[in-house]
Design a protein around this motif. Structure first.
Motif, PDB file in Angstrom:
ATOM      1  N   PHE A  77      43.455  38.526  36.027  1.00 47.03           N
ATOM      2  CA  PHE A  77      44.367  37.503  35.522  1.00 47.03           C
ATOM      3  C   PHE A  77      43.558  36.416  34.830  1.00 47.03           C
ATOM      4  N   ARG A  78      44.022  36.007  33.668  1.00 54.68           N
ATOM      5  CA  ARG A  78      43.409  34.885  32.944  1.00 54.68           C
ATOM      6  C   ARG A  78      44.545  33.972  32.520  1.00 54.68           C
ATOM      7  N   ARG A  79      44.525  32.753  33.015  1.00 57.12           N
ATOM      8  CA  ARG A  79      45.630  31.813  32.835  1.00 57.12           C
ATOM      9  C   ARG A  79      45.986  31.592  31.373  1.00 57.12           C
ATOM     10  N   CYS A  80      45.005  31.489  30.498  1.00 57.14           N
ATOM     11  CA  CYS A  80      45.274  31.215  29.085  1.00 57.14           C
ATOM     12  C   CYS A  80      45.467  32.493  28.266  1.00 57.14           C
ATOM     13  N   GLY A  81      45.535  33.644  28.937  1.00 50.79           N
ATOM     14  CA  GLY A  81      45.702  34.912  28.226  1.00 50.79           C
ATOM     15  C   GLY A  81      44.365  35.469  27.773  1.00 50.79           C
ATOM     16  N   TRP A  82      44.401  36.689  27.296  1.00 50.16           N
ATOM     17  CA  TRP A  82      43.170  37.367  26.919  1.00 50.16           C
ATOM     18  C   TRP A  82      42.881  37.307  25.427  1.00 50.16           C
ATOM     19  N   SER A  83      43.872  36.955  24.617  1.00 51.17           N
ATOM     20  CA  SER A  83      43.655  36.856  23.186  1.00 51.17           C
ATOM     21  C   SER A  83      44.288  35.565  22.690  1.00 51.17           C
ATOM     22  N   ASP A  84      43.616  34.889  21.766  1.00 54.07           N
ATOM     23  CA  ASP A  84      44.119  33.617  21.242  1.00 54.07           C
ATOM     24  C   ASP A  84      45.269  33.791  20.265  1.00 54.07           C
ATOM     25  N   CYS A  85      45.355  34.924  19.641  1.00 52.64           N
ATOM     26  CA  CYS A  85      46.335  35.133  18.574  1.00 52.64           C
ATOM     27  C   CYS A  85      47.196  36.356  18.886  1.00 52.64           C
ATOM     28  N   PRO A  86      48.531  36.199  18.859  1.00 60.52           N
ATOM     29  CA  PRO A  86      49.389  37.364  19.107  1.00 60.52           C
ATOM     30  C   PRO A  86      49.063  38.491  18.113  1.00 60.52           C
ATOM     31  N   GLY A  87      48.983  39.694  18.632  1.00 58.55           N
ATOM     32  CA  GLY A  87      48.672  40.841  17.790  1.00 58.55           C
ATOM     33  C   GLY A  87      47.193  41.170  17.737  1.00 58.55           C
ATOM     34  N   ASP A  88      46.335  40.212  18.090  1.00 59.65           N
ATOM     35  CA  ASP A  88      44.893  40.478  18.121  1.00 59.65           C
ATOM     36  C   ASP A  88      44.509  41.118  19.447  1.00 59.65           C
ATOM     37  N   LEU A  89      43.503  41.956  19.375  1.00 60.87           N
ATOM     38  CA  LEU A  89      42.939  42.543  20.584  1.00 60.87           C
ATOM     39  C   LEU A  89      41.497  42.091  20.717  1.00 60.87           C
ATOM     40  N   VAL A  90      41.113  41.761  21.936  1.00 57.23           N
ATOM     41  CA  VAL A  90      39.749  41.331  22.228  1.00 57.23           C
ATOM     42  C   VAL A  90      39.122  42.373  23.143  1.00 57.23           C
ATOM     43  N   GLN A  91      37.875  42.708  22.872  1.00 53.79           N
ATOM     44  CA  GLN A  91      37.159  43.662  23.720  1.00 53.79           C
ATOM     45  C   GLN A  91      36.653  42.959  24.970  1.00 53.79           C
ATOM     46  N   VAL A  92      37.062  43.479  26.119  1.00 55.94           N
ATOM     47  CA  VAL A  92      36.630  42.938  27.401  1.00 55.94           C
ATOM     48  C   VAL A  92      35.834  44.032  28.117  1.00 55.94           C
ATOM     49  N   THR A  93      34.616  43.690  28.515  1.00 57.21           N
ATOM     50  CA  THR A  93      33.764  44.631  29.240  1.00 57.21           C
ATOM     51  C   THR A  93      33.699  44.188  30.691  1.00 57.21           C
ATOM     52  N   VAL A  94      34.096  45.081  31.585  1.00 57.94           N
ATOM     53  CA  VAL A  94      34.144  44.770  33.010  1.00 57.94           C
ATOM     54  C   VAL A  94      33.213  45.714  33.763  1.00 57.94           C
ATOM     55  N   VAL A  95      32.375  45.145  34.615  1.00 54.95           N
ATOM     56  CA  VAL A  95      31.543  45.935  35.514  1.00 54.95           C
ATOM     57  C   VAL A  95      32.158  45.768  36.899  1.00 54.95           C
ATOM     58  N   TYR A  96      32.594  46.882  37.469  1.00 56.90           N
ATOM     59  CA  TYR A  96      33.290  46.802  38.750  1.00 56.90           C
ATOM     60  C   TYR A  96      33.060  48.055  39.583  1.00 56.90           C
ATOM     61  N   SER A  97      33.370  47.961  40.865  1.00 57.73           N
ATOM     62  CA  SER A  97      33.266  49.091  41.789  1.00 57.73           C
ATOM     63  C   SER A  97      34.669  49.505  42.189  1.00 57.73           C
ATOM     64  N   HIS A  98      34.887  50.814  42.257  1.00 54.22           N
ATOM     65  CA  HIS A  98      36.230  51.311  42.564  1.00 54.22           C
ATOM     66  C   HIS A  98      36.147  52.632  43.313  1.00 54.22           C
ATOM     67  N   GLY A  99      37.272  53.060  43.853  1.00 56.93           N
ATOM     68  CA  GLY A  99      37.358  54.331  44.565  1.00 56.93           C
ATOM     69  C   GLY A  99      37.174  54.155  46.061  1.00 56.93           C
TER      70      GLY A  99
END
Length: 186
Positions: A98-120
């Motif tokens: 969750f990001r309070r201000c959203g993940w992209s500043d402009c509607p219709g734009d996509l921003v690349q987010v790289t996440v390092v995480y553990s799962h399974g």
């Protein structure tokens, strides 16, 4: 090495065989694991530590991570900038960020987010037992039937093999149960 939801020794124990070729058993377990994970909606059920996912994020506040259950998030890189945990950065909620201000500043734009995480699920976790049983059920008859025969007969002797094991595929009921148990959740 590929994911394995069971050990080759588990297969040898199930079949009560001391002479089982471990290389062949390992290959069968890896292939059976792949079938089970695909049936589970493509989830890597086994624990993966510090996996990297690159996700395209839009203007919404929520970003779903591709694999679950999420155990921990090590880092989040937002368009080349590292984000901190907290109100000014991101917060982790289950398999989503969750990001309070959203993940992209402009509607219709996509921003690349790289996440390092553990799962399974960790090796030996009770949650893996259903998947382990499914793998062993899929591969148990393949050891003695590598050609995938449905039946064979020689004079007065005959044998019929299960189509399920010969095809290394699950029944629709098994695939549905795996998807319910391990498939994508929010």
């Amino acid at each position: 090495m590929a994911d394995m939801l069971a050990a080759p020794e588990d297969l040898a124990s199930l079949l009560e065989r001391d002479d089982l070729d471990l290389a062949k058993a390992t290959l069968l377990v890896e292939c059976g694991t792949a079938v089970v994970q695909v049936a589970a909606g493509g989830q890597r059920i086994v624990e993966v530590v510090d996996d990297t996912a690159v996700v395209a994020a839009g203007p919404g506040q929520w970003l779903s991570l591709p694999q679950w259950p999420v155990r921990s998030v090590a880092s989040v890189d937002y368009g080349g900038t590292a984000l901190a945990v907290g109100p000014a950065g991101y917060r982790s909620h289950g398999s989503r960020l969750f990001r309070r201000c959203g993940w992209s500043d402009c509607p219709g734009d996509l921003v690349q987010v790289t996440v390092v995480y553990s799962h399974g699920y960790a090796e030996g976790a009770q949650e893996l037992q259903f998947a382990r049983g499914a793998v062993l059920g899929l591969i148990r008859d393949v050891v003695d039937n590598p050609a995938g025969l449905r039946s064979e007969q020689l004079d007065d002797w005959s044998a019929t093999y299960s189509a399920l094991s010969a095809q290394m595929d699950g029944t629709p009921a098994l695939r549905a149960a795996l998807r319910r148990q391990y498939g994508r959740r929010r």
